[in-house]
Scaffold this motif. Structure first.
Motif, short mmCIF file in Angstrom:
data_model
loop_
_atom_site.label_atom_id
_atom_site.label_comp_id
_atom_site.label_asym_id
_atom_site.label_seq_id
_atom_site.Cartn_x
_atom_site.Cartn_y
_atom_site.Cartn_z
N SER A 13 44.76 43.49 40.96
CA SER A 13 44.11 43.56 42.28
C SER A 13 45.04 44.28 43.24
O SER A 13 46.22 43.95 43.33
CB SER A 13 43.83 42.17 42.81
OG SER A 13 43.07 41.45 41.86
N THR A 60 45.64 38.84 38.26
CA THR A 60 44.74 37.68 38.28
C THR A 60 44.11 37.53 36.90
O THR A 60 43.72 38.53 36.28
CB THR A 60 43.59 37.92 39.28
OG1 THR A 60 44.13 38.43 40.49
CG2 THR A 60 42.85 36.63 39.57
N ASP A 114 33.88 33.02 41.95
CA ASP A 114 34.45 33.63 43.16
C ASP A 114 33.92 35.04 43.32
O ASP A 114 33.61 35.48 44.42
CB ASP A 114 35.97 33.66 43.06
CG ASP A 114 36.56 32.26 43.13
OD1 ASP A 114 35.97 31.42 43.83
OD2 ASP A 114 37.59 32.00 42.48
N TYR A 115 33.87 35.76 42.22
CA TYR A 115 33.26 37.08 42.24
C TYR A 115 32.94 37.49 40.82
O TYR A 115 33.43 36.87 39.86
CB TYR A 115 34.16 38.13 42.91
CG TYR A 115 35.56 38.23 42.36
CD1 TYR A 115 35.82 38.92 41.17
CD2 TYR A 115 36.62 37.66 43.05
CE1 TYR A 115 37.11 39.02 40.69
CE2 TYR A 115 37.92 37.75 42.57
CZ TYR A 115 38.16 38.43 41.38
OH TYR A 115 39.43 38.52 40.90
N ARG A 157 35.55 35.72 37.93
CA ARG A 157 36.63 34.82 38.28
C ARG A 157 35.96 33.52 38.70
O ARG A 157 35.11 33.50 39.58
CB ARG A 157 37.48 35.37 39.42
CG ARG A 157 38.56 34.38 39.82
CD ARG A 157 39.57 34.93 40.78
NE ARG A 157 40.32 33.81 41.35
CZ ARG A 157 41.52 33.91 41.87
NH1 ARG A 157 42.12 35.07 41.93
NH2 ARG A 157 42.12 32.86 42.36
N SER A 186 36.11 29.09 39.40
CA SER A 186 36.98 28.06 39.98
C SER A 186 37.63 27.21 38.89
O SER A 186 38.75 26.78 39.03
CB SER A 186 36.14 27.17 40.91
OG SER A 186 34.98 26.72 40.23
N THR A 191 47.01 37.09 47.12
CA THR A 191 46.09 36.68 46.07
C THR A 191 44.96 37.68 46.10
O THR A 191 44.86 38.46 47.03
CB THR A 191 45.49 35.30 46.36
OG1 THR A 191 44.56 35.44 47.44
CG2 THR A 191 46.55 34.29 46.72
N ASP A 192 44.09 37.70 45.11
CA ASP A 192 43.05 38.71 45.19
C ASP A 192 41.75 38.14 45.75
O ASP A 192 40.69 38.68 45.54
CB ASP A 192 42.86 39.37 43.82
CG ASP A 192 41.87 38.61 42.96
OD1 ASP A 192 41.08 39.25 42.28
OD2 ASP A 192 41.88 37.36 43.01
N LYS A 193 41.86 37.06 46.49
CA LYS A 193 40.65 36.47 47.07
C LYS A 193 40.43 36.98 48.49
O LYS A 193 41.30 36.86 49.34
CB LYS A 193 40.79 34.95 47.11
CG LYS A 193 40.53 34.28 45.79
CD LYS A 193 40.44 32.78 46.06
CE LYS A 193 40.19 32.00 44.80
NZ LYS A 193 40.27 30.56 45.09
N ASP A 210 40.93 34.35 51.23
CA ASP A 210 42.31 34.11 51.67
C ASP A 210 42.71 35.09 52.77
O ASP A 210 43.38 34.72 53.74
CB ASP A 210 43.28 34.25 50.50
CG ASP A 210 43.13 33.11 49.50
OD1 ASP A 210 42.44 32.13 49.84
OD2 ASP A 210 43.70 33.20 48.40
#
Lengths: 143, 433
Positions: free
Chosen positions: A9, A71, A100-101, A117, A119, B382-384, B387
């Protein structure tokens, strides 16, 4: 064998040339892209990449100055036909596992791959395995 | 609790004021009679020495500026014969000619006296070994601390600046207990030591550090203290006032300004009017016992606030709080004073970002808009998306509470904003007036 794939990422400011810079860095190192997606939000975005040499890509992108993270994501094989996504998403939602996505691509042998991804990774794996759903492992990605 | 001069340091407010009045009256007569510069300045403002009868009349006196020292370069503001000058120091003069300052024998003694009191207030004594990693030479830092430490009877290691590996070796091998340098240099020392596998807590006898010559935040203080196990104190002074003169005490709740030697005022840098205790403004100092270069209401340019409340350590002299920057760094946005130091203190308290930043101010439809670009900390990325949203919202909330006005935060990658070797240029003001 691990069921997880390493996704790279990259944080990116939303301005011209950023994606080109990422792509050029990978090209110069002969790194092949398997899949990618961009999540964007006004000023910034996250470029998510599945590549054949994740460790190398991570290091190179960091060296040229990008903010990068690794990730673990799941790659799930789907039949390339209507209803495949429904089956998987229903299974996860019924078990209270949040995505998440997600993004998908179609491989050369005409199967679709869904990258997610979630949880709760371990729970998701065992649920999907019970339904005989196959995972893409890192060996499939690495040339 | 050790004092260097208990009677003076704990003197009651009334007596201190009487002492200040007595010295101030002498001072104005002295400068009027011995300095062409001050005579002219007083005359232009219609002030006669007789008009000043006590400290209550202080505000009748005109300000003195750094520009005055430059305009009278090199020694036009000295009030003693050149043969009575014992030493000369000078500022770096980054913006033109250096500012030259002079000291008589008594001035040097008073300088050491002031700092000796301060060093004592945090428990430094004749048993300590003090490594002085400030520059020696025209810069006042090195020699200033050096003579104060010798006056205390401590052992000095005049290490000077540079050669970081050797500095660390000296701290370790000579068993230094006290270090004095700039806060950024000490942060760098910690980094280098870590790389060499040296842990200040485990491998050295350091217990106290004095850091100054540039503003630094409480967050950096906490960081230094946690990492090295030492107590980190502020040391303050400028060459015009002599050099390093004051520190905070063990309470770490403000820097004591010795009121028998200096009168400190805090003013609004825009209007020149005094501000209330606790309010941030520009520090103005009147020197009560300097002979070679006395200064009347000198606009120091540093931003801080003051309190006249008695300190928990027992000392009665006023305290100035941590320096937050220079008045010339101040920007006014939507009528509110904004200092880059305030932004830095917010960033230092949030681990997900670095302390590097850039402020851009534009005027859109008659309204000032402030954008703060903030670097994400590589380690914490992070890749969120969530966040990043939360981080952005948290930064905007914190900035609003510290600055008192809203600012938009723009997240950028690590190491993408310019780094500065010397004075950082943090503010880009695109407004046209």
């Amino acid at each position: 064998m691990t069921k997880l794939i390493q996704q790279i990422s990259v944080f990116s400011e939303n301005k011209p040339g950023k994606l080109a810079q990422v792509a050029e860095t990978l090209k110069n190192a002969d790194i092949n892209l398997r899949a990618f997606t961009i999540a964007e939000s006004g000023d910034f975005g996250i470029i998510r990449l599945i590549v054949d040499k994740p460790e190398e890509a991570y290091k190179l992108l960091k060296d040229v100055g990008f903010t990068v993270s690794k990730t673990d994501v799941l790659g799930v094989h789907m039949d390339d036909k209507p209803g495949s996504l429904l089956k998987i998403s229903k299974l996860l939602s019924e078990n209270e596992i949040n995505m998440d996505y997600a993004y998908a691509f179609v491989t050369r042998d005409k199967t679709a791959v869904l990258i997610i991804r979630v949880s709760d990774v371990s729970n998701a794996i065992s649920l999907l395995e019970k339904e005989d759903i196959c995972f893409v492992c890192s060996q499939d990605i690495i040339t | 609790m050790a004092y260097w001069d208990e009677d003076i340091e704990t003197m009651n407010g009334k007596s201190l004021k009487e002492l200040q009045s007595e010295k101030l009256v002498k001072l104005v007569h002295n400068v009027y009679n011995n300095s062409n510069f001050y005579k002219k300045r007083f005359d232009e403002n219609g002030i006669k020495p007789e008009d000043i009868k006590s400290v209550d009349d202080l505000r009748k006196l005109p300000y003195t500026y750094k520009k005055d020292l430059r305009d009278t370069y090199p020694t036009g503001m000295f009030c003693v014969k050149s043969t009575d000058v014992s030493r000369i120091h000078a500022s770096s003069g980054t913006t033109g000619k250096p500012t030259v300052v002079g000291y008589t024998k008594n001035d040097l003694d008073a300088w050491s006296e002031s700092l000796a009191r301060s060093l004592t207030s945090v428990g430094v004594n004749e048993n300590d070994i003090i490594q002085i990693s400030y520059g020696y030479g025209l810069f006042t830092g090195g020699l200033g601390v050096h003579y104060a430490a010798e006056k205390l009877g401590a052992t000095t290691i005049p290490a000077g600046t540079g050669n970081t590996e050797k500095q660390i070796m000296l701290i370790k091998d000579l068993e230094a207990t006290v270090i004095c340098c700039t806060p950024t240099y000490f942060s760098y020392m910690i980094e280098v030591a870590e790389k060499e596998g040296i842990n200040f807590k485990r491998d050295t006898k350091l217990k106290i550090g004095f850091f100054g010559a540039e503003p630094w935040s409480c967050e950096l203080r906490n960081k230094i203290e946690t990492k090295t196990g030492i107590k980190a104190y502020d040391i303050y002074g400028t060459s015009e006032l002599s050099g390093p003169l004051f520190t905070d005490c063990t309470e770490q709740n403000g820097i004591h300004i010795w009121a028998d030697m200096f009168i400190a005022e805090i003013i609004n840098p825009e209007t020149g009017e005094p501000v209330e205790d606790g309010e941030i403004g520009e520090l103005v100092i009147t020197t009560l016992c300097k002979e070679a270069l006395p200064l009347i209401r000198y606009r120091v340019g540093d931003l801080t606030s003051i309190t006249h409340e008695k300190c928990a350590c027992g000392r009665t002299h006023p305290r100035i709080m941590k320096l937050t920057g220079r008045s010339d760094d101040m920007t006014i946005v939507r009528g509110v004073n904004v200092f880059p130091g305030q932004v830095e203190s917010v960033l230092l308290s949030i681990p997900e970002v670095t302390s590097n930043f850039r402020i851009t101010i534009d005027r859109i439809n008659e309204l000032d808009k402030m954008v703060v670009e903030v670097e994400i900390n590589d380690e914490m990325f992070t890749d969120k998306m969530a966040d990043l949203y939360n981080l952005q919202a948290k930064l905007e909330k914190e900035l609003l509470s510290v600055l008192g006005i809203s600012a938009s935060v723009k997240l950028v990658g690590s190491d993408t904003l310019p780094r500065f070797e010397g004075k950082a240029k943090r503010v880009i003001d695109n407004r046209k007036y």
